[in-house]
Write a protein that holds these residues in place. Sequence first.
Motif, PDB file in Angstrom:
ATOM      1  N   SER A 130       0.833  -1.218   0.000  1.00 17.32           N
ATOM      2  CA  SER A 130       0.000   0.000   0.000  1.00 17.32           C
ATOM      3  C   SER A 130       0.861   1.258   0.000  1.00 17.32           C
ATOM      4  O   SER A 130       0.387   2.340  -0.349  1.00 17.32           O
ATOM      5  CB  SER A 130      -0.917  -0.014   1.220  1.00 17.32           C
ATOM      6  OG  SER A 130      -0.140  -0.063   2.413  1.00 17.32           O
ATOM      7  N   GLN A 131       2.133   1.162   0.415  1.00 12.26           N
ATOM      8  CA  GLN A 131       3.011   2.327   0.514  1.00 12.26           C
ATOM      9  C   GLN A 131       3.968   2.433  -0.674  1.00 12.26           C
ATOM     10  O   GLN A 131       4.821   3.295  -0.702  1.00 12.26           O
ATOM     11  CB  GLN A 131       3.818   2.261   1.812  1.00 12.26           C
ATOM     12  CG  GLN A 131       2.959   2.080   3.054  1.00 12.26           C
ATOM     13  CD  GLN A 131       3.794   1.874   4.313  1.00 12.26           C
ATOM     14  OE1 GLN A 131       4.825   2.541   4.482  1.00 12.26           O
ATOM     15  NE2 GLN A 131       3.337   1.015   5.196  1.00 12.26           N
ATOM     16  N   ALA A 132       3.841   1.485  -1.653  1.00 11.20           N
ATOM     17  CA  ALA A 132       4.820   1.416  -2.740  1.00 11.20           C
ATOM     18  C   ALA A 132       4.375   2.259  -3.914  1.00 11.20           C
ATOM     19  O   ALA A 132       3.187   2.395  -4.193  1.00 11.20           O
ATOM     20  CB  ALA A 132       4.997  -0.031  -3.188  1.00 11.20           C
ATOM     21  N   ASP A 133       5.382   2.832  -4.607  1.00 13.61           N
ATOM     22  CA  ASP A 133       5.104   3.505  -5.869  1.00 13.61           C
ATOM     23  C   ASP A 133       5.291   2.489  -6.981  1.00 13.61           C
ATOM     24  O   ASP A 133       5.490   1.295  -6.738  1.00 13.61           O
ATOM     25  CB  ASP A 133       6.019   4.710  -6.041  1.00 13.61           C
ATOM     26  CG  ASP A 133       7.500   4.355  -5.885  1.00 13.61           C
ATOM     27  OD1 ASP A 133       7.814   3.124  -5.972  1.00 13.61           O
ATOM     28  OD2 ASP A 133       8.329   5.244  -5.671  1.00 13.61           O
ATOM     29  N   ALA A 134       5.247   2.972  -8.226  1.00 11.90           N
ATOM     30  CA  ALA A 134       5.321   2.044  -9.360  1.00 11.90           C
ATOM     31  C   ALA A 134       6.647   1.294  -9.382  1.00 11.90           C
ATOM     32  O   ALA A 134       6.703   0.079  -9.615  1.00 11.90           O
ATOM     33  CB  ALA A 134       5.107   2.812 -10.662  1.00 11.90           C
ATOM     34  N   GLY A 135       7.758   2.005  -9.137  1.00 12.37           N
ATOM     35  CA  GLY A 135       9.066   1.345  -9.168  1.00 12.37           C
ATOM     36  C   GLY A 135       9.192   0.319  -8.065  1.00 12.37           C
ATOM     37  O   GLY A 135       9.702  -0.790  -8.274  1.00 12.37           O
ATOM     38  N   ALA A 136       8.789   0.663  -6.849  1.00 12.96           N
ATOM     39  CA  ALA A 136       8.868  -0.293  -5.734  1.00 12.96           C
ATOM     40  C   ALA A 136       7.982  -1.512  -5.977  1.00 12.96           C
ATOM     41  O   ALA A 136       8.309  -2.646  -5.599  1.00 12.96           O
ATOM     42  CB  ALA A 136       8.472   0.411  -4.441  1.00 12.96           C
ATOM     43  N   MET A 137       6.787  -1.234  -6.602  1.00 14.53           N
ATOM     44  CA  MET A 137       5.868  -2.339  -6.886  1.00 14.53           C
ATOM     45  C   MET A 137       6.507  -3.333  -7.854  1.00 14.53           C
ATOM     46  O   MET A 137       6.427  -4.544  -7.673  1.00 14.53           O
ATOM     47  CB  MET A 137       4.565  -1.787  -7.450  1.00 14.53           C
ATOM     48  CG  MET A 137       3.490  -2.861  -7.658  1.00 14.53           C
ATOM     49  SD  MET A 137       2.893  -3.555  -6.099  1.00 14.53           S
ATOM     50  CE  MET A 137       1.971  -2.148  -5.470  1.00 14.53           C
ATOM     51  N   LYS A 180      -4.721  -2.807  -5.825  1.00 19.62           N
ATOM     52  CA  LYS A 180      -4.041  -1.542  -6.046  1.00 19.62           C
ATOM     53  C   LYS A 180      -3.985  -1.157  -7.513  1.00 19.62           C
ATOM     54  O   LYS A 180      -4.060   0.021  -7.854  1.00 19.62           O
ATOM     55  CB  LYS A 180      -2.628  -1.599  -5.468  1.00 19.62           C
ATOM     56  CG  LYS A 180      -1.929  -0.236  -5.493  1.00 19.62           C
ATOM     57  CD  LYS A 180      -0.690  -0.249  -4.654  1.00 19.62           C
ATOM     58  CE  LYS A 180      -0.076   1.166  -4.630  1.00 19.62           C
ATOM     59  NZ  LYS A 180       1.118   1.242  -3.794  1.00 19.62           N
ATOM     60  N   LEU A 181      -3.856  -2.178  -8.374  1.00 26.65           N
ATOM     61  CA  LEU A 181      -3.713  -1.847  -9.796  1.00 26.65           C
ATOM     62  C   LEU A 181      -4.965  -2.249 -10.585  1.00 26.65           C
ATOM     63  O   LEU A 181      -5.791  -1.412 -10.927  1.00 26.65           O
ATOM     64  CB  LEU A 181      -2.465  -2.523 -10.354  1.00 26.65           C
ATOM     65  CG  LEU A 181      -1.131  -2.048  -9.721  1.00 26.65           C
ATOM     66  CD1 LEU A 181       0.025  -2.821 -10.299  1.00 26.65           C
ATOM     67  CD2 LEU A 181      -0.949  -0.540  -9.924  1.00 26.65           C
ATOM     68  N   SER A 182      -5.103  -3.559 -10.907  1.00 25.33           N
ATOM     69  CA  SER A 182      -6.280  -3.980 -11.681  1.00 25.33           C
ATOM     70  C   SER A 182      -6.544  -5.464 -11.423  1.00 25.33           C
ATOM     71  O   SER A 182      -5.618  -6.233 -11.127  1.00 25.33           O
ATOM     72  CB  SER A 182      -6.044  -3.759 -13.170  1.00 25.33           C
ATOM     73  OG  SER A 182      -5.048  -4.651 -13.666  1.00 25.33           O
ATOM     74  N   PRO A 183      -7.831  -5.885 -11.520  1.00 21.13           N
ATOM     75  CA  PRO A 183      -8.167  -7.316 -11.358  1.00 21.13           C
ATOM     76  C   PRO A 183      -7.450  -8.186 -12.374  1.00 21.13           C
ATOM     77  O   PRO A 183      -7.144  -9.351 -12.096  1.00 21.13           O
ATOM     78  CB  PRO A 183      -9.677  -7.342 -11.541  1.00 21.13           C
ATOM     79  CG  PRO A 183     -10.136  -5.961 -11.210  1.00 21.13           C
ATOM     80  CD  PRO A 183      -9.047  -5.044 -11.665  1.00 21.13           C
ATOM     81  N   VAL A 184      -7.214  -7.680 -13.560  1.00 29.77           N
ATOM     82  CA  VAL A 184      -6.544  -8.484 -14.591  1.00 29.77           C
ATOM     83  C   VAL A 184      -5.153  -8.875 -14.130  1.00 29.77           C
ATOM     84  O   VAL A 184      -4.698 -10.021 -14.291  1.00 29.77           O
ATOM     85  CB  VAL A 184      -6.503  -7.714 -15.921  1.00 29.77           C
ATOM     86  CG1 VAL A 184      -5.688  -8.492 -16.966  1.00 29.77           C
ATOM     87  CG2 VAL A 184      -7.891  -7.434 -16.430  1.00 29.77           C
ATOM     88  N   LEU A 185      -4.418  -7.908 -13.570  1.00 28.70           N
ATOM     89  CA  LEU A 185      -3.083  -8.213 -13.074  1.00 28.70           C
ATOM     90  C   LEU A 185      -3.140  -9.206 -11.929  1.00 28.70           C
ATOM     91  O   LEU A 185      -2.285 -10.090 -11.792  1.00 28.70           O
ATOM     92  CB  LEU A 185      -2.398  -6.914 -12.635  1.00 28.70           C
ATOM     93  CG  LEU A 185      -0.901  -7.028 -12.273  1.00 28.70           C
ATOM     94  CD1 LEU A 185      -0.111  -7.615 -13.443  1.00 28.70           C
ATOM     95  CD2 LEU A 185      -0.339  -5.686 -11.855  1.00 28.70           C
ATOM     96  N   GLY A 186      -4.186  -9.095 -11.089  1.00 32.93           N
ATOM     97  CA  GLY A 186      -4.348 -10.075 -10.006  1.00 32.93           C
ATOM     98  C   GLY A 186      -4.613 -11.477 -10.553  1.00 32.93           C
ATOM     99  O   GLY A 186      -4.074 -12.469 -10.062  1.00 32.93           O
TER     100      GLY A 186
END
Length: 786
Positions: A130-137, A180-186
């Motif tokens: 929840s605390q990560a940005d795109a790079g950390a993710m 955090k991002l999208s169901p597709v990625l999940g």
Amino acid sequence: MTSQTTSQFAKPRIDVRALLGLYDPADTTDWGPIRAAQLNAGSQLAMFMLAANLVGAALITLNFAQLVPHWQLAGWSALVAAAGLMVAFRRLAARHRTERTATLKDVRDTMLDGVLLGTAWSIAPLLFGSQADAGAMLGLWAVLAVLIAASAGAMAALPFATIIFMTLVGGSAAALSALKLSPVLGAAWLLFTALLIIGCFSRGKALVVIRANEIAINERDETVSLLLREFEDKAADWLWEIDAQRRVSRANPRFAVSLGVDPMVINGMPFLQVLAGPAWDSGNFAPGLRDIAEKLKRREPFRDLLLPVIVDGDERWWEMTGSPRYSEDGSFCGFRGVMSDVTEARESQSKISRMARYDSLTGLPNRLLINETLAMAMSEAAKWNSRCAFMMIDLDRFKAVNDTLGHPVGDRLLMRVSERLRQLMSAKEMIGRLGGDEFAVVVRDATDSGAVERLAHTIIDVLSQPYEVDQHTLYIGASVGVAVGPRDGRTAEMLIRSADLALYRSKDAGGGVYHAYEPELHVQAEERRVLEMALRAALEKDEFHLMYQPVVQAGTGALMGFEALLRWTHPEFGNVSPAKFVPLAEEARLIAPIGEWVLRNACIEAARWDDPIRIAVNVSPEQLHNVEFAAFVASALRESGLHPDRLELEVTESVFMREGTAAVQTLEKILDLGVRLSLDDFGTGYSSLGYLSRTRFSSIKVDRSFVQGASKGNKEAIAIIRAVVALADSLGMATTAEGVETEDEHRMIQALGCSKVQGYYFGRPLPVVEARGLATRDSFGTTVAA
């Protein structure tokens, strides 16, 4: 078990629950070593996975160092490090304990490792995501993906623990991506995790199958090694190899030791010399060695050749097999083969062969060896245009010994007989036992017919001499039949048949004689066969009838009764003589049903006559030895209505020759019915006063041979009749004289004291109608004599 395991894993059918460590299957597979292999595979990469966990935790810490408080990263890293160390040390500590076998609990305990590590790693995406940005993710996903993939490959041997780990970590990553991002990625994360799980399971299954097959192969190898060691220790088979010059090039040391040759010097020795042993110098080789030499010379393969070998002065039998060897360029290199010591097997086979060909009681050749010897003798006779002979011997009165003294005494008597016969044989004859009291002699050279006849008479004379067996003096005789081949038979079977016919004629003549085969005997035998077939159907076709011969009082001529006489009229043969068909019926065991028919019909006819006219019926010993015969007599009397006192059964002395039978008891039951008994043909057989004391006879019948002899002035016949009459009078019995044919004979019989008379002088056997007419008269005079 080895074959079962190997066949089981040739086409793997691994139970999923057993693979995962959830239960222990009840099949023939030993899962202990398989589980040990799973645990050992996991322990081998324990340090690698510990390093992967530590490096992964360090990378996550660096990735989130600027985004997450340091105390959270430090706490989570410590948790991952502690879990990784705990799992690594647990697996390394259990390695020595599960090196060879492992229990179901050992595998189940690894599931806790997967739960512990999976829980520790699943915290990272849920806590830090929840605390990560795109790079950390992206960094987090990369570390988690690599860690899950590494686990799927490295820890596939423990599929359940690894699947739990991947499910927890992949599930947490999928949840983070979907939220955090999208169901597709999940969903992509879930698909990625599922594929890794499937791959982990397949790899774990493959590892189990490989290990199972390795175990099966090891077990098979151990079994084969054990068998080979046992074979080397106990077997009597040796490998041998010779070069092109027939010198030993390689031989099993046991082969050399068995021959008494130094194993160090046997190589290079001539092979045939080694096998010949002491006979090599003398040149007196066994035929088997010559056969082997010929095969080696011709470079021909051979199999199962027998060879006698002298070992320490004893003869041993070896069985040899060999085949030629050729090099790659086709040149002859020598022979290679195997040899076996078959001495014990050969001795056992010899014993079995002897047991199959020799009689166990007398030690004489049995029927099989007799037939083989006769066939060989006939072959030799045909080859040299000579003659052979076959002699059949049947003991006379032997059955009486068995019946009176028992089979043990009979067996000992047979042994004495065989000893006498063996002493009579020369090199040209072979004596054997066919079975029972029958013996046979094969005469290999029968060109001198007089010598064959003399041998037959000698056998009869020698066997007729008394025997002392168990304090019993026994008298028997012998009957002999001889057939000469190829004159009396072209085959062994035909010659035996011819000798049997000749023996049958000797027995018919009363025994104690010798007969040679004649062609007429075969004709007579065929006539007997046809007559027997007709006799078997005579009763059903109603071809029998009864004739009745009067029995009168000697003094007054008054009719006392009739004797029922059986007659047979065949549509093709006409009237068949009782002297011909009655013995045939006894031999074919037809006398019992025929005798019952006679008794039943005689009782029915006698019931129509005036009282007290009696009916006499002959009864065979075969009928009296049937325990049901007394009941049949009672039934015949009851159905006909004839008074028992008017029925008289005539028996002969032969009925008492069998001991331990029911004949005497049967006679007592018949007497209790009120039926009279008459002793027929007294004085012609084994006459003994003991017979008269055993049963309550009402009369004794004097045989017609004594009547005829007395009428000619024969003093012995007259004395016998007087003795019989005196004996009967003292015992309260009547006497009946048979065969009275003239008035002079009648008067003589009266003078000698016989009370009843029977014969042609008073009447021939009469048809039923004439007998019925006479039975109504008060007296019977000579006016109706034939």
